[in-house]
Motif scaffolding. Structure first.
Motif, PDB file in Angstrom:
ATOM      1  N   ASP A 140       0.951  -1.282  -0.059  1.00  0.00           N
ATOM      2  CA  ASP A 140       0.001   0.061  -0.108  1.00  0.00           C
ATOM      3  C   ASP A 140       0.925   1.188  -0.123  1.00  0.00           C
ATOM      4  OD1 ASP A 140      -1.965   2.042   0.093  1.00  0.00           O
ATOM      5  OD2 ASP A 140      -2.678   1.464   2.166  1.00  0.00           O
ATOM      6  N   PRO A 141       1.075   2.019  -0.997  1.00  0.00           N
ATOM      7  CA  PRO A 141       1.910   3.158  -1.163  1.00  0.00           C
ATOM      8  C   PRO A 141       1.414   4.274  -0.184  1.00  0.00           C
ATOM      9  CG  PRO A 141       1.059   2.546  -3.429  1.00  0.00           C
ATOM     10  CD  PRO A 141       0.422   1.602  -2.335  1.00  0.00           C
ATOM     11  N   HIS A 142       0.036   4.035   0.367  1.00  0.00           N
ATOM     12  CA  HIS A 142      -0.426   5.210   1.168  1.00  0.00           C
ATOM     13  C   HIS A 142       0.359   5.196   2.381  1.00  0.00           C
ATOM     14  CE1 HIS A 142      -3.552   6.530  -1.478  1.00  0.00           C
ATOM     15  NE2 HIS A 142      -3.842   5.149  -1.755  1.00  0.00           N
ATOM     16  N   GLN A 143       0.626   3.898   2.917  1.00  0.00           N
ATOM     17  CA  GLN A 143       1.494   3.574   4.023  1.00  0.00           C
ATOM     18  C   GLN A 143       2.544   4.622   3.948  1.00  0.00           C
ATOM     19  OE1 GLN A 143       2.013  -0.779   3.934  1.00  0.00           O
ATOM     20  NE2 GLN A 143       0.987  -1.012   5.634  1.00  0.00           N
ATOM     21  N   GLU A 145       3.410   6.977   2.285  1.00  0.00           N
ATOM     22  CA  GLU A 145       2.692   8.628   2.276  1.00  0.00           C
ATOM     23  C   GLU A 145       2.483   9.011   3.514  1.00  0.00           C
ATOM     24  OE1 GLU A 145      -0.173  11.354  -0.314  1.00  0.00           O
ATOM     25  OE2 GLU A 145      -0.406   9.121  -0.458  1.00  0.00           O
ATOM     26  N   GLU A 146       1.957   8.161   4.250  1.00  0.00           N
ATOM     27  CA  GLU A 146       1.477   8.505   5.785  1.00  0.00           C
ATOM     28  C   GLU A 146       2.840   8.788   6.410  1.00  0.00           C
ATOM     29  OE1 GLU A 146      -1.068   6.935   9.561  1.00  0.00           O
ATOM     30  OE2 GLU A 146      -1.019   5.712   7.684  1.00  0.00           O
ATOM     31  N   GLU A 149       4.414  11.864   5.572  1.00  0.00           N
ATOM     32  CA  GLU A 149       3.612  13.032   6.084  1.00  0.00           C
ATOM     33  C   GLU A 149       4.062  13.223   7.473  1.00  0.00           C
ATOM     34  OE1 GLU A 149       1.791  16.507   5.933  1.00  0.00           O
ATOM     35  OE2 GLU A 149       1.731  14.831   4.377  1.00  0.00           O
ATOM     36  N   ARG A 243       8.265  14.588  -1.426  1.00  0.00           N
ATOM     37  CA  ARG A 243       7.308  13.482  -0.873  1.00  0.00           C
ATOM     38  C   ARG A 243       6.255  13.240  -2.266  1.00  0.00           C
ATOM     39  NH1 ARG A 243       2.137  15.373   2.318  1.00  0.00           N
ATOM     40  NH2 ARG A 243       1.930  16.600   0.373  1.00  0.00           N
ATOM     41  N   VAL A 247       6.007   9.622  -4.048  1.00  0.00           N
ATOM     42  CA  VAL A 247       4.833   9.211  -3.947  1.00  0.00           C
ATOM     43  C   VAL A 247       4.227   8.780  -5.323  1.00  0.00           C
ATOM     44  CG1 VAL A 247       2.299   9.487  -3.163  1.00  0.00           C
ATOM     45  CG2 VAL A 247       4.113   9.992  -1.560  1.00  0.00           C
ATOM     46  N   HIS A 251       3.165   4.924  -6.817  1.00  0.00           N
ATOM     47  CA  HIS A 251       2.313   4.790  -7.806  1.00  0.00           C
ATOM     48  C   HIS A 251       2.489   4.087  -9.328  1.00  0.00           C
ATOM     49  CE1 HIS A 251      -1.086   5.750  -4.846  1.00  0.00           C
ATOM     50  NE2 HIS A 251      -0.153   6.780  -4.541  1.00  0.00           N
TER      51      HIS A 251
END
Length: 287
Positions: A140-143, A145-146, A149, A243, A247, A251
């Motif tokens: 999960d790329p959102h991990q 990204e979090e 952040e 970032r 990110v 993706h």
């Protein structure tokens, strides 16, 4: 340069207006060393009391940035996009070769082409850590990204410390000026039997404390704190750009798309023109 102009304008307008209205500098100059000792010394002591050694060093170093401005300029944003392009392209074409660059950036030929960025540990570590995460096949790329952040938030909070420290001093200076003025009034009451011309000078000297506290707070220390906040926010865009590009890479966008995403997210006054960036990327490809 513009910071020095601001200081000259503040001093010139305040004391120039005072002299133009018929004021005399004698009373101020006579009281200034003692009032500055009380107000400035108390402010310095409070600053030392409320900060550790590392924070004080960071604040003193940050004061110079009031005059220098942000660390990162337009050319640095262009160089960052070129660096990220080289690394992302290498990550897609030769992942094993990329590891030699992100595991030892000090010896990397790619990072060596961008010495200013290479000298910034936060930027280098953010790039290397994120590319390393991408090589670990995060589901999960959102991990990532979090995580980025939170890292950016922590870095920004750290960079804002000099501004907060100076603003705290600025908030306390008017009250310290009142303390100095009260002490001046106490001194005056001890000479209440003196003629009016003597009492007038003593009262005038006491009021210098109030003036000095307010003047230093709103004329210098407060604006310094505001400038440091602006500089920290400006430099924060540089790390935000890292970032955005990385990110986009997570993706699975192509290197050119990732760099264009970064270019579009660069602040307008630092954003390289499309054609200029293309020329720079051609040079990166050739290298």
């Amino acid at each position: 340069m513009i910071g020095i102009i601001g200081i000259v304008v503040v001093l010139g307008m305040v004391f120039g207006g005072y002299l133009a209205a018929g004021g005399k500098m004698g009373i101020i100059l006579k009281s200034l060393p003692f009032e500055m000792m009380m107000i400035g010394g108390a402010a310095a002591g409070a600053f030392i009391l409320s900060n550790d050694t590392a924070s004080m060093k960071q604040t003193f170093k940050g004061i110079g940035r009031v005059f220098k401005g942000p660390k990162w300029r337009s050319d640095d944003y262009r160089d960052l996009l070129c660096l990220l392009f080289e690394l992302i392209r290498l990550a897609k074409s030769a992942p094993l070769e990329l590891e030699t660059h992100i595991e030892n950036p000090e010896e990397s030929a790619i990072f060596a082409r961008y010495p200013k960025i290479k000298g910034d540990h936060e930027a280098v570590e953010m790039i290397c850590d994120t590319l390393r995460s991408a090589s670990m096949n995060y589901d999960d790329p959102h991990q990532v990204e979090e995580v980025l952040e939170k890292r950016l938030d922590a870095h920004f909070h750290h960079s804002m410390h000099p501004s907060h420290a100076l603003q705290t001093v600025a908030d306390g200076l008017p009250a310290l000026g009142i303390v100095a003025a009260v002490l001046g009034v106490i001194k005056t009451m001890g000479s209440i039997d003196q003629p009016p011309e003597v009492l007038g000078k003593l009262i005038g000297g006491a009021l210098v404390g109030t003036f000095l506290g307010v003047f230093l707070a709103y004329g210098f220390v407060g604006p310094f704190a505001a400038k440091l906040k602006t500089v920290a926010e400006e430099d924060g865009h540089f790390y935000q750009l890292i970032r955005e590009v990385l990110v986009a890479n997570l993706h699975n966008h192509s290197p050119n798309i990732c760099i264009e995403v970064g270019r579009q997210n660069t602040p307008h006054h630092y954003r390289p023109r499309f054609n200029d960036l293309e020329e720079a990327l051609k040079g990166a490809r050739a290298a």
